[in-house]
Design a protein around this motif. Structure first.
Motif, short mmCIF file in Angstrom:
data_model
loop_
_atom_site.label_atom_id
_atom_site.label_comp_id
_atom_site.label_asym_id
_atom_site.label_seq_id
_atom_site.Cartn_x
_atom_site.Cartn_y
_atom_site.Cartn_z
N TRP A 132 0.91 -1.10 0.05
CA TRP A 132 -0.06 0.03 0.00
C TRP A 132 0.74 1.28 -0.13
CZ3 TRP A 132 -4.33 -1.25 3.88
CH2 TRP A 132 -5.28 -2.46 3.43
N TYR A 133 0.44 2.22 -0.78
CA TYR A 133 1.47 3.29 -0.92
C TYR A 133 0.77 4.69 -0.40
CZ TYR A 133 -0.92 4.24 -5.33
OH TYR A 133 -1.96 4.55 -6.28
N LEU A 134 1.56 5.55 -0.03
CA LEU A 134 1.25 6.89 0.07
C LEU A 134 1.69 7.76 -1.07
CD1 LEU A 134 0.55 9.13 2.25
CD2 LEU A 134 2.73 9.25 2.81
N HIS A 135 0.83 8.38 -1.55
CA HIS A 135 1.15 8.83 -2.77
C HIS A 135 1.50 10.20 -2.72
CE1 HIS A 135 0.36 10.43 -7.17
NE2 HIS A 135 1.43 10.19 -7.02
N PHE A 136 2.79 10.81 -3.05
CA PHE A 136 3.19 12.41 -2.74
C PHE A 136 3.35 12.80 -4.04
CE2 PHE A 136 5.51 15.70 -0.89
CZ PHE A 136 4.76 15.63 0.54
N GLY A 137 2.19 13.14 -4.87
CA GLY A 137 2.20 13.87 -6.08
C GLY A 137 2.66 15.33 -6.02
N LEU A 138 3.64 15.79 -6.76
CA LEU A 138 4.16 17.02 -6.68
C LEU A 138 4.22 17.86 -7.80
CD1 LEU A 138 7.39 16.32 -4.36
CD2 LEU A 138 5.09 17.65 -3.55
N ALA A 139 4.27 17.09 -9.00
CA ALA A 139 4.53 17.88 -10.24
C ALA A 139 3.92 17.04 -11.49
CB ALA A 139 5.88 18.30 -10.53
N ALA A 181 0.60 3.11 5.13
CA ALA A 181 1.28 2.81 3.85
C ALA A 181 2.66 1.91 4.08
CB ALA A 181 1.90 4.17 3.21
N ASP A 182 2.78 1.16 3.04
CA ASP A 182 3.94 0.48 3.00
C ASP A 182 5.14 1.38 2.46
OD1 ASP A 182 3.21 -1.92 4.32
OD2 ASP A 182 1.79 -2.20 2.63
N PHE A 183 4.92 1.98 1.32
CA PHE A 183 5.89 2.76 0.81
C PHE A 183 5.41 4.20 0.23
CE2 PHE A 183 4.25 0.60 -2.93
CZ PHE A 183 4.21 1.51 -4.16
N ILE A 184 6.32 5.00 0.10
CA ILE A 184 6.09 6.38 -0.12
C ILE A 184 6.39 6.68 -1.73
CG2 ILE A 184 7.82 7.46 0.89
CD1 ILE A 184 6.28 9.67 1.27
N MET A 185 5.71 7.21 -2.56
CA MET A 185 5.88 7.44 -3.95
C MET A 185 6.03 8.84 -4.21
SD MET A 185 4.62 5.14 -6.47
CE MET A 185 5.51 4.76 -8.13
N VAL A 186 7.33 9.40 -4.27
CA VAL A 186 7.53 10.90 -4.17
C VAL A 186 7.68 10.82 -6.09
CG1 VAL A 186 9.44 12.71 -3.88
CG2 VAL A 186 9.04 10.63 -2.37
N THR A 187 6.53 11.55 -6.37
CA THR A 187 6.53 11.98 -7.79
C THR A 187 6.50 13.29 -8.06
OG1 THR A 187 4.12 11.83 -7.53
CG2 THR A 187 5.33 9.86 -8.47
N GLY A 188 7.57 13.73 -8.41
CA GLY A 188 7.75 15.10 -8.94
C GLY A 188 8.91 16.01 -8.17
N THR A 189 8.67 17.15 -8.43
CA THR A 189 9.78 18.11 -7.67
C THR A 189 9.76 18.56 -6.31
OG1 THR A 189 9.39 19.26 -9.98
CG2 THR A 189 10.78 20.68 -8.41
N SER A 225 11.43 6.79 -5.78
CA SER A 225 11.42 8.50 -6.25
C SER A 225 11.18 8.26 -7.71
CB SER A 225 13.04 8.58 -5.94
OG SER A 225 13.60 9.65 -6.75
N VAL A 226 10.41 9.08 -8.10
CA VAL A 226 9.93 9.23 -9.55
C VAL A 226 10.19 10.28 -10.03
CG1 VAL A 226 7.86 9.00 -11.30
CG2 VAL A 226 8.00 7.72 -9.08
N VAL A 272 13.98 2.63 -4.84
CA VAL A 272 14.01 2.37 -6.20
C VAL A 272 13.87 3.75 -6.84
CG1 VAL A 272 12.69 1.57 -8.21
CG2 VAL A 272 12.88 0.22 -6.11
N TYR A 273 14.68 4.21 -7.79
CA TYR A 273 14.68 5.42 -8.68
C TYR A 273 14.02 5.00 -10.05
CZ TYR A 273 18.37 7.06 -5.36
OH TYR A 273 19.00 7.49 -4.29
N ILE A 274 13.04 5.72 -10.29
CA ILE A 274 12.42 5.68 -11.66
C ILE A 274 12.94 6.71 -12.56
CG2 ILE A 274 10.38 5.35 -12.99
CD1 ILE A 274 8.98 4.03 -10.55
N PRO A 275 13.67 6.39 -13.61
CA PRO A 275 14.18 7.95 -14.41
C PRO A 275 13.14 8.33 -15.26
CG PRO A 275 15.38 5.88 -15.04
CD PRO A 275 14.25 5.41 -14.13
N GLY A 276 13.42 9.23 -15.84
CA GLY A 276 12.50 10.07 -16.65
C GLY A 276 11.93 11.27 -16.46
N CYS A 277 11.36 11.84 -17.28
CA CYS A 277 10.96 13.36 -17.19
C CYS A 277 9.72 13.86 -18.14
CB CYS A 277 12.29 14.39 -17.47
SG CYS A 277 11.74 15.95 -16.99
N PRO A 278 8.66 13.43 -17.67
CA PRO A 278 8.37 12.24 -16.68
C PRO A 278 8.50 10.90 -17.18
CG PRO A 278 6.25 13.17 -17.47
CD PRO A 278 7.25 13.76 -18.18
#
Lengths: 158, 174
Positions: B34-41, B71-79, B103-104, B133-139
């Motif tokens: 289960w994830y905590l979504h941290f949408g930033l950008a 949450a089991d993991f946090i998804m940091v998506t963005g700036t 880290s996305v 885990v690092y996910i590369p890309g923009c986005p």
């Protein structure tokens, strides 16, 4: 109504407070006014039947080196004419009267100009930072701004 | 023997599977994150596509949670701006162990386009919280999200639950 006609009318009414009219291409022609008369001029621009500038499209701060400036882009929904208004104040004492009570949209715009350039809007009811954290030091869009090394123990540079 | 035969009688007559409890637990853990979504950008916009029916993020067993405690993991998506960095740190600390971080996107990996002149951007979320885990890309494309999620599952499924220290020592001796 054209910008130079508006300038003529303002000049006739406010005299000294209206400093200059500039129509150099390719920029929009603009009117420079002094900070002292700004509030009355804006009030007249909004309410006089010939002007009726009911919409403040944008308010932005500028770093002009020794001075800081504020630019107002006005639009009239009724007459469909536009006007650019500029004001400049010295950096040592950057005080500009607020137009927040004339156009409510100026509230956040003025907070932004204060946050990033450091223009102090006198009479604003809640002049605090809007983008940077409240404890941020300095005004980041000033040309002489120096990036801090650390923020809350986090390194800023790469 | 074809696949269908195997389905009829997967364990060849017996009802018993031999294996390690640890593997079973890790299998369960890695398949229900289960994830905590941290949408930033803009990465968060791409993550919406990932969540929608075409790519269907939930088939990995993930469920978005509104609270870090569940949450089991946090998804940091963005700036990650400095203003947000403080909040991320607090939220990460509120999560219960074991916890992971994905880290996305370039911004959250290393500062992205703001690496040089961005006075307001943290140059990589790994400066404040440990990233798994690092996910590369923009986005990143949704396929990259999928691979990142599979990498995290892989990581979880090989983690030690019992005798952690013994195993660590053995690894260090190598």
């Amino acid at each position: 109504m054209l910008a130079n006609e508006i300038f003529e009318q303002l000049k006739a009414e406010f005299g000294e407070a209206v400093i200059e009219y500039n129509d150099k291409q390719p920029a929009d022609s603009y009117v420079v006014v002094s900070a002292n008369g700004l509030f009355e001029i804006c009030h007249r621009l909004r309410d006089k039947d010939d002007f009726l500038f009911d919409y403040l499209m944008s308010l932005s701060g500028m770093d002009l080196g020794e001075n800081v400036g504020v630019v107002y882009h006005l639009y009239s929904m009724k007459h469909k004419h536009k006007l650019v208004l500029k004001v400049a104040v010295p950096k040592s004492d950057p005080k500009v009267p607020t137009v927040e009570t004339i156009w409510r949209t100026a509230d956040w715009h003025e907070r932004e100009a204060f946050d990033l350039i450091g223009v102090h809007f006198e009479g604003h009811h809640n002049l605090i930072r809007i983008l940077c954290p409240y404890d941020w030091e300095g005004h980041p869009l000033c040309k002489d701004y120096e990036t801090p090394e650390f923020y809350h123990g986090m390194k800023v540079s790469y | 023997m074809g696949l269908l035969n195997k389905l009829d009688d997967p364990y060849e007559g017996g009802g018993i599977v031999l294996g390690k409890i640890e593997d079973l637990l890790n299998w369960g853990r890695s398949k229900s994150d289960w994830y905590l979504h941290f949408g930033l950008a803009c990465c968060a916009i791409e993550f919406m596509a990932m969540n929608a029916s075409h790519f269907d993020f939930m088939r990995f067993g993930t469920i978005p949670r509104a609270s870090p405690r569940q949450a089991d993991f946090i998804m940091v998506t963005g700036t990650v701006t400095f203003k947000m960095a403080d909040r991320i740190k607090i939220l990460y600390e509120q999560m219960s162990e074991p916890k992971y971080v994905i880290s996305v996107g370039s911004c959250s990996n290393c500062g992205g386009p703001y690496w040089e002149h961005g006075y307001h951007v943290l140059k990589g979320v790994d400066r404040i919280i440990p990233v798994d885990v690092y996910i590369p890309g923009c986005p990143p494309r949704p396929e990259a999200f999928q691979e990142g999620m599979m990498l995290l599952q892989e990581k979880i499924s090989h983690q030690a639950i019992f005798n952690k220290r013994k195993k660590l020592e053995a690894e260090l001796e190598k």
